[in-house]
Design an enzyme around this catalytic site. Structure first.
Site, PDB file in Angstrom:
ATOM      1  N   ASP A  89      46.365  35.168  40.948  1.00  0.00           N
ATOM      2  CA  ASP A  89      45.122  34.576  41.426  1.00  0.00           C
ATOM      3  C   ASP A  89      45.205  33.071  41.183  1.00  0.00           C
ATOM      4  O   ASP A  89      46.126  32.585  40.538  1.00  0.00           O
ATOM      5  CB  ASP A  89      43.902  35.226  40.776  1.00  0.00           C
ATOM      6  CG  ASP A  89      43.845  35.013  39.280  1.00  0.00           C
ATOM      7  OD1 ASP A  89      44.638  34.217  38.768  1.00  0.00           O
ATOM      8  OD2 ASP A  89      43.003  35.640  38.629  1.00  0.00           O
ATOM      9  N   SER A  90      44.250  32.327  41.706  1.00  0.00           N
ATOM     10  CA  SER A  90      44.429  30.878  41.806  1.00  0.00           C
ATOM     11  C   SER A  90      43.847  30.079  40.657  1.00  0.00           C
ATOM     12  O   SER A  90      44.066  28.888  40.552  1.00  0.00           O
ATOM     13  CB  SER A  90      43.748  30.391  43.083  1.00  0.00           C
ATOM     14  OG  SER A  90      42.355  30.634  42.987  1.00  0.00           O
ATOM     15  N   GLY A  91      43.067  30.732  39.788  1.00  0.00           N
ATOM     16  CA  GLY A  91      42.274  29.984  38.817  1.00  0.00           C
ATOM     17  C   GLY A  91      40.854  29.787  39.309  1.00  0.00           C
ATOM     18  O   GLY A  91      39.979  29.343  38.570  1.00  0.00           O
ATOM     19  N   GLY A  92      40.609  30.125  40.577  1.00  0.00           N
ATOM     20  CA  GLY A  92      39.278  29.945  41.153  1.00  0.00           C
ATOM     21  C   GLY A  92      38.215  30.780  40.469  1.00  0.00           C
ATOM     22  O   GLY A  92      37.076  30.338  40.320  1.00  0.00           O
ATOM     23  N   PHE A  93      38.582  31.993  40.020  1.00  0.00           N
ATOM     24  CA  PHE A  93      37.565  32.830  39.369  1.00  0.00           C
ATOM     25  C   PHE A  93      37.089  32.198  38.067  1.00  0.00           C
ATOM     26  O   PHE A  93      35.935  32.341  37.675  1.00  0.00           O
ATOM     27  CB  PHE A  93      38.085  34.250  39.104  1.00  0.00           C
ATOM     28  CG  PHE A  93      37.019  35.155  38.536  1.00  0.00           C
ATOM     29  CD1 PHE A  93      35.979  35.615  39.341  1.00  0.00           C
ATOM     30  CD2 PHE A  93      37.017  35.520  37.201  1.00  0.00           C
ATOM     31  CE1 PHE A  93      34.968  36.428  38.818  1.00  0.00           C
ATOM     32  CE2 PHE A  93      36.020  36.333  36.676  1.00  0.00           C
ATOM     33  CZ  PHE A  93      34.996  36.783  37.487  1.00  0.00           C
ATOM     34  N   ASP A 143      39.709  28.381  45.164  1.00  0.00           N
ATOM     35  CA  ASP A 143      38.366  28.394  45.751  1.00  0.00           C
ATOM     36  C   ASP A 143      37.338  28.273  44.647  1.00  0.00           C
ATOM     37  O   ASP A 143      37.669  28.313  43.471  1.00  0.00           O
ATOM     38  CB  ASP A 143      38.144  29.712  46.516  1.00  0.00           C
ATOM     39  CG  ASP A 143      38.106  30.918  45.590  1.00  0.00           C
ATOM     40  OD1 ASP A 143      38.783  30.881  44.538  1.00  0.00           O
ATOM     41  OD2 ASP A 143      37.411  31.901  45.904  1.00  0.00           O
ATOM     42  N   GLN A 194      34.182  33.484  51.086  1.00  0.00           N
ATOM     43  CA  GLN A 194      33.062  33.434  50.148  1.00  0.00           C
ATOM     44  C   GLN A 194      31.760  33.385  50.935  1.00  0.00           C
ATOM     45  O   GLN A 194      31.762  33.359  52.157  1.00  0.00           O
ATOM     46  CB  GLN A 194      33.198  32.208  49.230  1.00  0.00           C
ATOM     47  CG  GLN A 194      34.360  32.273  48.246  1.00  0.00           C
ATOM     48  CD  GLN A 194      34.133  33.240  47.086  1.00  0.00           C
ATOM     49  OE1 GLN A 194      33.124  33.947  47.006  1.00  0.00           O
ATOM     50  NE2 GLN A 194      35.104  33.312  46.183  1.00  0.00           N
ATOM     51  N   GLY A 221      33.961  36.820  45.368  1.00  0.00           N
ATOM     52  CA  GLY A 221      32.547  36.640  45.055  1.00  0.00           C
ATOM     53  C   GLY A 221      31.706  37.889  45.152  1.00  0.00           C
ATOM     54  O   GLY A 221      30.485  37.817  45.272  1.00  0.00           O
ATOM     55  N   ASP A 271      42.004  45.104  43.086  1.00  0.00           N
ATOM     56  CA  ASP A 271      42.403  44.941  41.682  1.00  0.00           C
ATOM     57  C   ASP A 271      41.157  45.038  40.831  1.00  0.00           C
ATOM     58  O   ASP A 271      40.060  44.717  41.292  1.00  0.00           O
ATOM     59  CB  ASP A 271      43.070  43.578  41.455  1.00  0.00           C
ATOM     60  CG  ASP A 271      42.034  42.468  41.292  1.00  0.00           C
ATOM     61  OD1 ASP A 271      41.740  42.074  40.151  1.00  0.00           O
ATOM     62  OD2 ASP A 271      41.481  42.005  42.319  1.00  0.00           O
ATOM     63  N   CYS A 309      47.896  66.648  35.510  1.00  0.00           N
ATOM     64  CA  CYS A 309      48.243  65.226  35.638  1.00  0.00           C
ATOM     65  C   CYS A 309      49.655  65.007  35.094  1.00  0.00           C
ATOM     66  O   CYS A 309      50.029  65.551  34.055  1.00  0.00           O
ATOM     67  CB  CYS A 309      47.241  64.367  34.862  1.00  0.00           C
ATOM     68  SG  CYS A 309      47.659  62.610  34.842  1.00  0.00           S
ATOM     69  N   CYS A 311      50.982  62.024  34.233  1.00  0.00           N
ATOM     70  CA  CYS A 311      51.148  60.749  33.519  1.00  0.00           C
ATOM     71  C   CYS A 311      51.779  60.999  32.149  1.00  0.00           C
ATOM     72  O   CYS A 311      51.758  62.129  31.649  1.00  0.00           O
ATOM     73  CB  CYS A 311      49.798  60.036  33.371  1.00  0.00           C
ATOM     74  SG  CYS A 311      48.796  60.619  31.975  1.00  0.00           S
ATOM     75  N   CYS A 314      49.295  62.790  29.618  1.00  0.00           N
ATOM     76  CA  CYS A 314      48.950  64.197  29.872  1.00  0.00           C
ATOM     77  C   CYS A 314      50.150  65.132  29.750  1.00  0.00           C
ATOM     78  O   CYS A 314      50.005  66.306  29.403  1.00  0.00           O
ATOM     79  CB  CYS A 314      48.314  64.331  31.255  1.00  0.00           C
ATOM     80  SG  CYS A 314      46.661  63.605  31.341  1.00  0.00           S
ATOM     81  N   HIS A 340      47.214  56.561  31.344  1.00  0.00           N
ATOM     82  CA  HIS A 340      46.578  57.622  32.130  1.00  0.00           C
ATOM     83  C   HIS A 340      45.703  57.021  33.226  1.00  0.00           C
ATOM     84  O   HIS A 340      45.764  57.448  34.388  1.00  0.00           O
ATOM     85  CB  HIS A 340      45.736  58.546  31.240  1.00  0.00           C
ATOM     86  CG  HIS A 340      44.876  59.473  32.048  1.00  0.00           C
ATOM     87  ND1 HIS A 340      45.355  60.641  32.602  1.00  0.00           N
ATOM     88  CD2 HIS A 340      43.590  59.356  32.481  1.00  0.00           C
ATOM     89  CE1 HIS A 340      44.406  61.217  33.318  1.00  0.00           C
ATOM     90  NE2 HIS A 340      43.326  60.449  33.264  1.00  0.00           N
TER      91      HIS A 340
END
Length: 377
Positions: A89-93, A143, A194, A221, A271, A309, A311, A314, A340
């Protein structure tokens, strides 16, 4: 190169070819903020639990160990021993989440480090340079993520600036990808839509950035304080105005129900920190709903978290044992729950892809939601 293989209504089953391998979509990207999944999960673990894409954070890696350090060590893939795609990610968050530690100007954002208060400047060019040093597969444009419920005047001014920043990101990425010492000269760029929960602003922005012919388009956003109904309404309005022949990424989302609803609306990248964060607190996902493994009723329960499951948790350990580890504050307990949960999410994405291929997505979604809502664990 993104290609749609099959559709079922608005839902897309596609694949994105990258320099680090092909991503089958819809896909859930496993969040490793500081080049590691929290909960002592290694990249060799990720290979075992069907992870396709690992996501790391530009701002945090810039602070430590430093993107120049990562570049000297051969880029993020080599640094963390991961040979599949990575999205940064860009750092925008952080412009949104570190409100008290930053000032936004036209040239970019002035931060105070959340670690030691040191002054940092990050604009579109700096974000692209950091991500180029990290040599991720997919870089996100820089952004501003305005609060979902901000005033219209604020949101409109913010979105206009995000568009100006996006054009600067695109120009800088083209420059960086042409340099001889760039590690990944095939780095892809995704732009970010956005507009808070204002449909008209979202639509106008989607149409504008669609003209830039980027490698992919994200919707940012959302999942920042608005209701689920507002999120779905914004997706209904916005997604049709983003290029259908490019990947569509809903950032920071979400719960299994959020993902199913968004896939139905044409989204194919996701994500979220939920599987790892909840796992570290003993909250595990199953096909019959979310379960708190710390509950006393599991003290003598010798069943796995979920029958059938495959994983690592499990296959080898009981609910009782994992509960004991968490109670005793043994790291293994957190690790098994995170493994899991990530396996559950990655498997759900496999099921989603199969349902779209076989044109049974609506039925699959209905059954999955009903089963998880019953919560009979």
């Amino acid at each position: 190169m993104y290609k749609i293989l099959e559709t079922d209504g608005m839902a897309k089953r596609g694949q994105l070819e990258t320099v680090h391998g092909t991503i089958q979509t819809p896909v859930f990207m496993n969040v490793g903020t500081l080049a590691a999944i929290k909960g002592a999960v290694s990249t060799t673990d990720l290979q075992q639990i069907k992870t396709q894409v690992e996501l790391s954070n530009t701002y945090h890696l810039h602070l430590r160990p430093g993107d120049k350090v990562v570049k000297k060590l051969g880029g993020l893939h080599k640094f963390m021993n991961w040979d599949k795609p990575i999205l940064t990610d860009s750092g925008g968050f952080q412009v949104f989440s570190l409100t008290g530690l930053r000032k936004i100007k036209e040239e970019g954002v002035y931060f105070n480090s959340h670690i030691d208060g040191k002054k940092i400047f990050m604009g579109p060019e700096e974000s692209m340079q950091i991500q180029s040093n990290l040599a991720s597969t997919i870089a996100m444009a820089f952004d501003e993520c305005p609060p979902a419920l901000a005033e219209r005047t604020y949101i409109e001014a913010s979105v206009a600036r995000t568009t100006r920043w996006l054009k600067r990101c695109k120009a800088e990425m083209e420059r960086l990808n042409s340099l001889p010492d760039t590690i990944n000269k095939h780095q892809l760029l995704f732009g970010i839509n956005q507009g808070g929960i204002l449909e008209d602003v979202r639509i106008a922005h989607a149409k504008e950035i669609a003209q830039l012919d980027l490698d992919g388009y994200a919707i940012g956003g959302l999942a920042v304080g608005e209701s689920h109904e507002d999120m779905y309404r914004v997706l209904d309005a916005t997604v049709p105005h983003l290029p259908r022949n490019k990947p569509t990424y809903l950032m920071g989302v979400g719960t299994p129900a959020n993902i199913l609803e968004a896939v139905e609306r044409g989204v194919d990248f996701f994500d979220c920190v939920y599987p790892s964060r909840n796992g570290r607190h003993g909250q595990v996902y199953t096909n019959k709903g979310k379960m708190n493994i710390l509950n006393a009723k599991f003290e003598l329960d010798d069943r796995p978290i979920e029958e059938g499951c495959q994983c690592p948790a499990c296959k080898h350990y009981s609910r009782a044992y994992i509960r004991h580890l968490l109670k005793a504050k043994e790291m293994l307990g957190m690790r098994l729950c995170v493994l899991h949960n990530l396996y559950f999410y990655n498997t759900m994405m496999e099921e989603i892809r199969h349902a779209i291929e076989t044109h049974t997505f609506k039925e699959y979604k209905k059954k999955k939601l009903e089963s998880m809502e019953r919560g009979d664990v």
